[in-house]
Design an enzyme around this catalytic site. Structure first.
Site, PDB file in Angstrom:
ATOM      1  N   ASN A  12      -3.751   3.053  11.366  1.00  0.00           N
ATOM      2  CA  ASN A  12      -4.463   2.801  10.296  1.00  0.00           C
ATOM      3  C   ASN A  12      -5.428   1.728  10.727  1.00  0.00           C
ATOM      4  OD1 ASN A  12      -4.980   0.914   7.934  1.00  0.00           O
ATOM      5  ND2 ASN A  12      -3.678   2.125   6.641  1.00  0.00           N
ATOM      6  N   ASP A  14      -7.528  -0.195   8.924  1.00  0.00           N
ATOM      7  CA  ASP A  14      -8.128  -1.095   7.754  1.00  0.00           C
ATOM      8  C   ASP A  14      -8.214  -2.479   8.157  1.00  0.00           C
ATOM      9  OD1 ASP A  14      -7.531   1.127   6.070  1.00  0.00           O
ATOM     10  OD2 ASP A  14      -5.831   0.142   4.985  1.00  0.00           O
ATOM     11  N   HIS A  15      -7.347  -3.060   8.895  1.00  0.00           N
ATOM     12  CA  HIS A  15      -7.375  -4.416   9.468  1.00  0.00           C
ATOM     13  C   HIS A  15      -8.182  -4.862  10.548  1.00  0.00           C
ATOM     14  CE1 HIS A  15      -4.705  -5.154   6.146  1.00  0.00           C
ATOM     15  NE2 HIS A  15      -4.036  -4.376   6.807  1.00  0.00           N
ATOM     16  N   ARG A  23     -15.983 -12.431   8.382  1.00  0.00           N
ATOM     17  CA  ARG A  23     -17.372 -13.236   8.712  1.00  0.00           C
ATOM     18  C   ARG A  23     -18.450 -12.388   8.208  1.00  0.00           C
ATOM     19  NH1 ARG A  23     -16.915 -17.617  12.435  1.00  0.00           N
ATOM     20  NH2 ARG A  23     -15.181 -18.830  11.710  1.00  0.00           N
ATOM     21  N   HIS A  48      -7.788   3.084   4.032  1.00  0.00           N
ATOM     22  CA  HIS A  48      -7.563   2.946   2.636  1.00  0.00           C
ATOM     23  C   HIS A  48      -8.759   2.655   2.342  1.00  0.00           C
ATOM     24  CE1 HIS A  48      -4.572   1.346  -0.479  1.00  0.00           C
ATOM     25  NE2 HIS A  48      -5.463   2.071  -0.942  1.00  0.00           N
ATOM     26  N   ARG A  50     -10.028   1.032  -0.946  1.00  0.00           N
ATOM     27  CA  ARG A  50      -9.463   0.264  -1.888  1.00  0.00           C
ATOM     28  C   ARG A  50     -10.504   0.048  -2.667  1.00  0.00           C
ATOM     29  NH1 ARG A  50      -4.055  -2.069  -1.169  1.00  0.00           N
ATOM     30  NH2 ARG A  50      -4.234  -2.900  -3.180  1.00  0.00           N
ATOM     31  N   ARG A  54     -11.779  -4.397  -0.213  1.00  0.00           N
ATOM     32  CA  ARG A  54     -11.374  -5.622   0.671  1.00  0.00           C
ATOM     33  C   ARG A  54     -11.350  -5.514   2.225  1.00  0.00           C
ATOM     34  NH1 ARG A  54      -4.923  -6.368  -0.850  1.00  0.00           N
ATOM     35  NH2 ARG A  54      -5.918  -6.096  -3.053  1.00  0.00           N
ATOM     36  N   HIS A  55     -11.046  -4.381   2.663  1.00  0.00           N
ATOM     37  CA  HIS A  55     -11.350  -3.873   4.107  1.00  0.00           C
ATOM     38  C   HIS A  55     -12.244  -2.811   4.442  1.00  0.00           C
ATOM     39  CE1 HIS A  55      -7.920  -1.606   3.016  1.00  0.00           C
ATOM     40  NE2 HIS A  55      -7.019  -2.579   2.936  1.00  0.00           N
ATOM     41  N   GLU A  75      -6.494   7.360   2.457  1.00  0.00           N
ATOM     42  CA  GLU A  75      -5.621   6.554   1.519  1.00  0.00           C
ATOM     43  C   GLU A  75      -6.539   6.248   0.260  1.00  0.00           C
ATOM     44  OE1 GLU A  75      -2.313   4.938   4.469  1.00  0.00           O
ATOM     45  OE2 GLU A  75      -3.333   3.654   3.130  1.00  0.00           O
ATOM     46  N   THR A 105      -0.660  -5.821  -0.360  1.00  0.00           N
ATOM     47  CA  THR A 105      -0.786  -4.456   0.085  1.00  0.00           C
ATOM     48  C   THR A 105      -0.022  -3.570  -1.063  1.00  0.00           C
ATOM     49  OG1 THR A 105       0.147  -3.273   2.230  1.00  0.00           O
ATOM     50  CG2 THR A 105       1.484  -4.711   1.392  1.00  0.00           C
ATOM     51  N   THR A 106       0.002  -2.193  -0.491  1.00  0.00           N
ATOM     52  CA  THR A 106       0.619  -1.034  -1.464  1.00  0.00           C
ATOM     53  C   THR A 106       2.110  -1.309  -1.251  1.00  0.00           C
ATOM     54  OG1 THR A 106      -0.876   0.235  -0.357  1.00  0.00           O
ATOM     55  CG2 THR A 106       0.623   1.068  -1.818  1.00  0.00           C
ATOM     56  N   GLU A 156       4.614  11.060   2.057  1.00  0.00           N
ATOM     57  CA  GLU A 156       4.734  10.001   2.765  1.00  0.00           C
ATOM     58  C   GLU A 156       5.818   9.176   2.243  1.00  0.00           C
ATOM     59  OE1 GLU A 156       1.268   8.014   4.427  1.00  0.00           O
ATOM     60  OE2 GLU A 156       2.458   6.154   5.045  1.00  0.00           O
ATOM     61  N   HIS A 192       4.478   2.300   6.369  1.00  0.00           N
ATOM     62  CA  HIS A 192       4.503   0.760   6.063  1.00  0.00           C
ATOM     63  C   HIS A 192       5.434  -0.046   6.365  1.00  0.00           C
ATOM     64  CE1 HIS A 192       3.628  -2.438   2.890  1.00  0.00           C
ATOM     65  NE2 HIS A 192       2.696  -1.639   2.603  1.00  0.00           N
ATOM     66  N   GLY A 193       4.806  -1.417   6.925  1.00  0.00           N
ATOM     67  CA  GLY A 193       5.611  -2.135   7.461  1.00  0.00           C
ATOM     68  C   GLY A 193       6.192  -1.846   8.843  1.00  0.00           C
ATOM     69  N   GLY A 215      -0.131   0.401  10.826  1.00  0.00           N
ATOM     70  CA  GLY A 215      -1.335  -0.258  10.713  1.00  0.00           C
ATOM     71  C   GLY A 215      -1.608  -1.948  11.353  1.00  0.00           C
ATOM     72  N   HIS A 216      -0.941  -2.551  10.269  1.00  0.00           N
ATOM     73  CA  HIS A 216      -0.859  -4.104  10.367  1.00  0.00           C
ATOM     74  C   HIS A 216      -0.411  -4.583  11.611  1.00  0.00           C
ATOM     75  CE1 HIS A 216      -0.027  -8.363   9.553  1.00  0.00           C
ATOM     76  NE2 HIS A 216      -1.247  -8.216   8.871  1.00  0.00           N
TER      77      HIS A 216
HETATM   78  N1  PXP Z   1       0.769   4.328   4.739  1.00  0.00           N
HETATM   79  C1  PXP Z   1       0.346   4.041   3.327  1.00  0.00           C
HETATM   80  C2  PXP Z   1       0.431   5.074   2.292  1.00  0.00           C
HETATM   81  C3  PXP Z   1      -0.321   2.639   3.276  1.00  0.00           C
HETATM   82  O1  PXP Z   1      -0.716   2.241   2.295  1.00  0.00           O
HETATM   83  C4  PXP Z   1      -0.485   1.642   4.242  1.00  0.00           C
HETATM   84  C5  PXP Z   1      -0.906   0.268   4.081  1.00  0.00           C
HETATM   85  O2  PXP Z   1      -1.948   0.631   3.849  1.00  0.00           O
HETATM   86  C6  PXP Z   1       0.314   2.093   5.511  1.00  0.00           C
HETATM   87  C7  PXP Z   1       0.916   3.213   5.751  1.00  0.00           C
HETATM   88  C8  PXP Z   1       0.198   1.247   6.846  1.00  0.00           C
HETATM   89  O3  PXP Z   1       1.167  -0.159   6.301  1.00  0.00           O
HETATM   90  P1  PXP Z   1       1.168  -1.107   7.464  1.00  0.00           P
HETATM   91  O4  PXP Z   1      -0.086  -1.762   7.508  1.00  0.00           O
HETATM   92  O5  PXP Z   1       2.244  -1.972   7.033  1.00  0.00           O
HETATM   93  O6  PXP Z   1       1.412  -0.435   8.896  1.00  0.00           O
END
Ligand code: PXP
Length: 243
Positions: A12, A14-15, A23, A48, A50, A54-55, A75, A105-106, A156, A192-193, A215-216
């Site tokens: 992912n 996004d970040h 910036r 994702h 949103r 935001r990203h 997403e 976050t979600t 998921e 997630h996480g 992702g993060h």
């Molecule tokens: N899966 C889903 C459905 C999510 O919404 C997210 C966060 O956008 C992730 C995975 C990734 O989570 P993380 O950024 O914490 O790895």
């Protein structure tokens, strides 16, 4: 169902866009970094879009679709606006997530069981266009049954509670086993996480999981190792846990 021999890694990005948007520059470019992830062995890219943009932004979705040939997972919330974007850009898969504007976050899974009647036609519309549909749910059997009932091709499992407290592995273990015994048509993903520290316990504890979305932590690790180095580190971590 035989257990997957290999866990797919979907990144992912996004970040990367979060950093760019901080910036208002054109860099770093999520599409370029997505390509780097794929060059280093990632199986696919997840983004994702949103409601508040935001990203990832609309132009990123289109550029990503036109540029990368690997599986694209979009997403999104189950809104008419997002359905129109998905039907225009045709990602291989859409993951429906709950979205609250004020959240960082979600924060929880989609309550599929409470929205059966609205989700059924929504999922059908996407699937008729050839788009796979995954539902981001908490590891609860009733949500897995509801996901089958609305016609999802995948789920998921939300790993946020486990990431916060490793003692929360057992609901994920039970849910993964439940998918194999009661919903074998569903492709099983999780996310997630997740990070290099908690991944081994998840993979060893839930050998049924076929795919992860990360992702993060991976993008953060890329500051240290480079994007390609980070993807390789996660790939090695997954392969070691599976061995
Ligand atoms: N899966 C889903 C459905 C999510 O919404 C997210 C966060 O956008 C992730 C995975 C990734 O989570 P993380 O950024 O914490 O790895």
């Amino acid at each position: 169902m035989t257990l997957p021999a290999r866990v797919e890694l979907h990144v992912n990005v996004d970040h990367v866009a979060t950093l760019r948007n901080a910036r208002g520059t054109h860099y770093p470019d999520p599409v370029r970094h997505a390509q780097d992830c794929l060059n280093a062995g990632a199986d696919g890219i997840t983004i994702h879009l949103r409601e508040d943009r935001r990203h990832i932004r609309d132009a990123d979705v289109m550029k990503m679709r036109q540029t990368i040939s690997a599986r694209l997972n979009l997403e999104m919330a189950a809104t008419d606006e997002m359905a129109a974007i998905a039907l225009k850009t045709l990602p291989e898969i859409v993951t429906l997530v709950p979205e609250r504007r004020e959240e960082r976050t979600t924060e929880g899974g989609l309550d599929v069981a409470a929205q059966l009647e609205t989700l059924k036609p929504y999922v059908a519309r996407l699937r008729e266009a050839g788009i796979g549909v995954s539902l981001f749910i908490d590891p609860i059997p009733a949500q897995i049954d509801a996901s089958v009932a609305v016609g999802a091709s995948a789920i998921e499992l939300h790993t946020g509670s486990f990431a916060h407290d490793l003692a929360e592995l057992s609901p994920l273990q039970e849910a993964s086993k439940y998918v194999v015994s009661h919903a074998p048509s569903l492709h099983l993903a999780a996310g997630h996480g997740l990070n290099l520290d908690n991944l081994p316990a998840l993979i060893r504890g839930c050998p049924e999981i076929a795919e992860l979305n990360i992702g993060h932590a991976l993008v953060s690790d890329a500051l240290r190792y480079g994007m390609q180095g980070a993807v390789r580190a996660y790939r090695e971590c997954l392969d070691r846990a599976k061995a």
